[in-house]
Design an enzyme around this catalytic site. Structure first.
Site, PDB file in Angstrom:
ATOM      1  N   SER A  95      -6.993   0.618   7.930  1.00 12.12           N
ATOM      2  CA  SER A  95      -6.386  -0.548   8.556  1.00 12.12           C
ATOM      3  C   SER A  95      -7.272  -1.069   9.688  1.00 12.12           C
ATOM      4  O   SER A  95      -8.432  -1.394   9.457  1.00 12.12           O
ATOM      5  CB  SER A  95      -4.970  -0.189   9.029  1.00 12.12           C
ATOM      6  OG  SER A  95      -4.239  -1.339   9.352  1.00 12.12           O
ATOM      7  N   ASP A 217       0.214  -5.074  -0.962  1.00 13.63           N
ATOM      8  CA  ASP A 217       0.138  -4.659   0.436  1.00 13.63           C
ATOM      9  C   ASP A 217       0.558  -5.831   1.307  1.00 13.63           C
ATOM     10  O   ASP A 217      -0.140  -6.843   1.380  1.00 13.63           O
ATOM     11  CB  ASP A 217      -1.295  -4.227   0.765  1.00 13.63           C
ATOM     12  CG  ASP A 217      -1.458  -3.697   2.184  1.00 13.63           C
ATOM     13  OD1 ASP A 217      -0.541  -3.846   3.005  1.00 13.63           O
ATOM     14  OD2 ASP A 217      -2.542  -3.132   2.471  1.00 13.63           O
ATOM     15  N   HIS A 245       0.639  -0.024   2.578  1.00 12.94           N
ATOM     16  CA  HIS A 245      -0.526  -0.098   3.449  1.00 12.94           C
ATOM     17  C   HIS A 245      -1.085   1.277   3.816  1.00 12.94           C
ATOM     18  O   HIS A 245      -1.996   1.358   4.634  1.00 12.94           O
ATOM     19  CB  HIS A 245      -0.142  -0.864   4.724  1.00 12.94           C
ATOM     20  CG  HIS A 245      -1.292  -1.343   5.541  1.00 12.94           C
ATOM     21  ND1 HIS A 245      -2.281  -2.179   5.045  1.00 12.94           N
ATOM     22  CD2 HIS A 245      -1.638  -1.095   6.836  1.00 12.94           C
ATOM     23  CE1 HIS A 245      -3.163  -2.434   5.996  1.00 12.94           C
ATOM     24  NE2 HIS A 245      -2.805  -1.781   7.093  1.00 12.94           N
TER      25      HIS A 245
END
Length: 267
Positions: A95, A217, A245
Site C-alpha cells: 500500500s 480492490d 487490499h
C-alpha cells in the site's frame, strides 16, 4: 537510539540469502506478513520491522514533524538498511509503503536490487486524466470520520478495506491492527497517506520493479496499477486472483510465490 529496538526489527531466514524487506502499510504492523514471511524465509533473508508509531516500535521516538510526510517513513527504511548494511535488497512495500520504497530507492539506489509494489497507489484522489479511486470530498469525509472517532472508523472501514466479506475473520484481524495504533499517530499517518501525491516519484525508479495488484480492490483500483506500470519503464504488472487490499492475508500463497519468483529471477 538503537534502530533495531526503535523499529522492532526482526531478521529471519538463511544468513547468506538475498535480503527481502517487508514493509507494512497504514494502520498495520509486521504481523500482517505472518503468512508470507515464513515461506520467503525458506530461501531469503527476510527483514521485518514496524514503522515508528506502529506495532511494537518505540513510540517515544515518534515525532509529528518527521512523520507528517512520506520522507519520514523512507528515513526509517534507510536507517534499517544502514544498520544492517543491506545491499542487493528486494524491497516489498504494501500500500503506501510501495511509494516509501520508491522514495528510499531514489535516495540510496546502491542498496536496492528491485522493488515489489504490492497494491500501490501514488495518489488516492482523482485528478484530471487520473483515477485514484476517491474524490477530494471522499477523502475529506474519510479523514474527518477517522479524526472524530478512530475506533469506530476502524471497525467500519477495516472490513471494507480487507474485502472478502465471506471471511470475516480477516476483517476482524485488520480492525484489531488498526485499533492497536494510537489515534493521534493514526491521524497523522492517515493524512500523510491519503493526501500524498507521489506520481512524480515514479519516474525516479531505476531498478527492476514488480507491481502486484488485486483483481478487486476498493483502495487501489486496477486503473492505478495500470498507471504505475506505465509510469515505470520496464516494470511488470501481475494481477493476483485475490480481492481486497491485503493479499498477504487473503491470498498469501499467491503473494509469497510472486515475490519469491521476482526475488529469485526478476532482478
Amino acid at each position: 537510539m538503537d534502530v533495531r529496538s526503535r523499529n522492532n526489527v526482526r531478521v529471519i531466514g538463511p544468513e547468506g540469502g538475498r535480503a527481502v524487506m517487508l514493509a507494512h502499510g497504514f494502520g498495520c504492523d509486521q504481523n500482517l506478513w505472518r503468512l508470507v514471511a515464513p515461506v520467503l524465509a525458506e530461501e531469503f533473508r527476510v527483514v521485518l520491522f514496524d514503522y515508528v508509531g506502529s506495532g511494537r516500535s518505540d513510540v517515544s521516538a515518534w515525532r509529528e514533524e518527521r512523520y507528517a510526510t512520506l520522507d519520514g517513513y523512507a528515513g526509517d527504511v534507510l536507517d534499517i538498511c544502514r544498520d544492517l548494511d543491506l545491499r542487493d535488497l528486494v524491497f516489498v512495500g504494501h500500500s503506501v509503503s510501495a511509494m516509501v520504497g520508491v522514495m528510499s530507492a531514489a535516495r540510496e539506489p546502491g542498496r536496492f536490487a528491485g522493488l515489489v509494489l504490492l497494491v500501490p497507489s501514488p495518489r488516492y484522489i482523482d485528478d484530471e486524466g487520473y483515477r485514484g479511486g476517491f474524490s477530494e470530498q471522499d477523502i475529506d469525509e474519510l479523514l474527518a470520520s477517522l479524526e472524530a472517532n478512530y475506533l469506530g472508523w476502524s471497525a467500519t472501514m477495516a472490513p471494507l478495506i480487507m474485502g472478502n466479506p465471506d471471511r470475516p475473520e480477516l476483517g476482524e484481524e485488520l480492525t484489531n491492527s488498526f485499533c492497536r495504533t494510537d489515534p493521534n499517530i493514526a491521524r497523522v499517518f492517515a493524512r500523510t497517506t491519503f493526501l500524498a501525491d507521489s506520481r512524480a516519484d515514479l519516474a525516479t525508479v531505476r531498478v527492476p520493479t514488480l507491481i502486484l495488484e488485486c483483481a478487486e480492490d476498493m483502495i487501489a483500483p486496477r486503473e492505478v496499477g495500470a498507471y504505475v506500470h506505465h509510469a515505470i519503464p520496464g516494470s511488470r504488472l501481475v494481477t493476483l486472483a485475490a480481492t481486497g487490499h491485503c493479499p498477504q492475508l487473503s491470498a498469501p500463497e499467491a503473494t509469497a510465490g510472486a515475490i519469491a519468483a521476482f526475488a529469485r529471477e526478476g532482478v
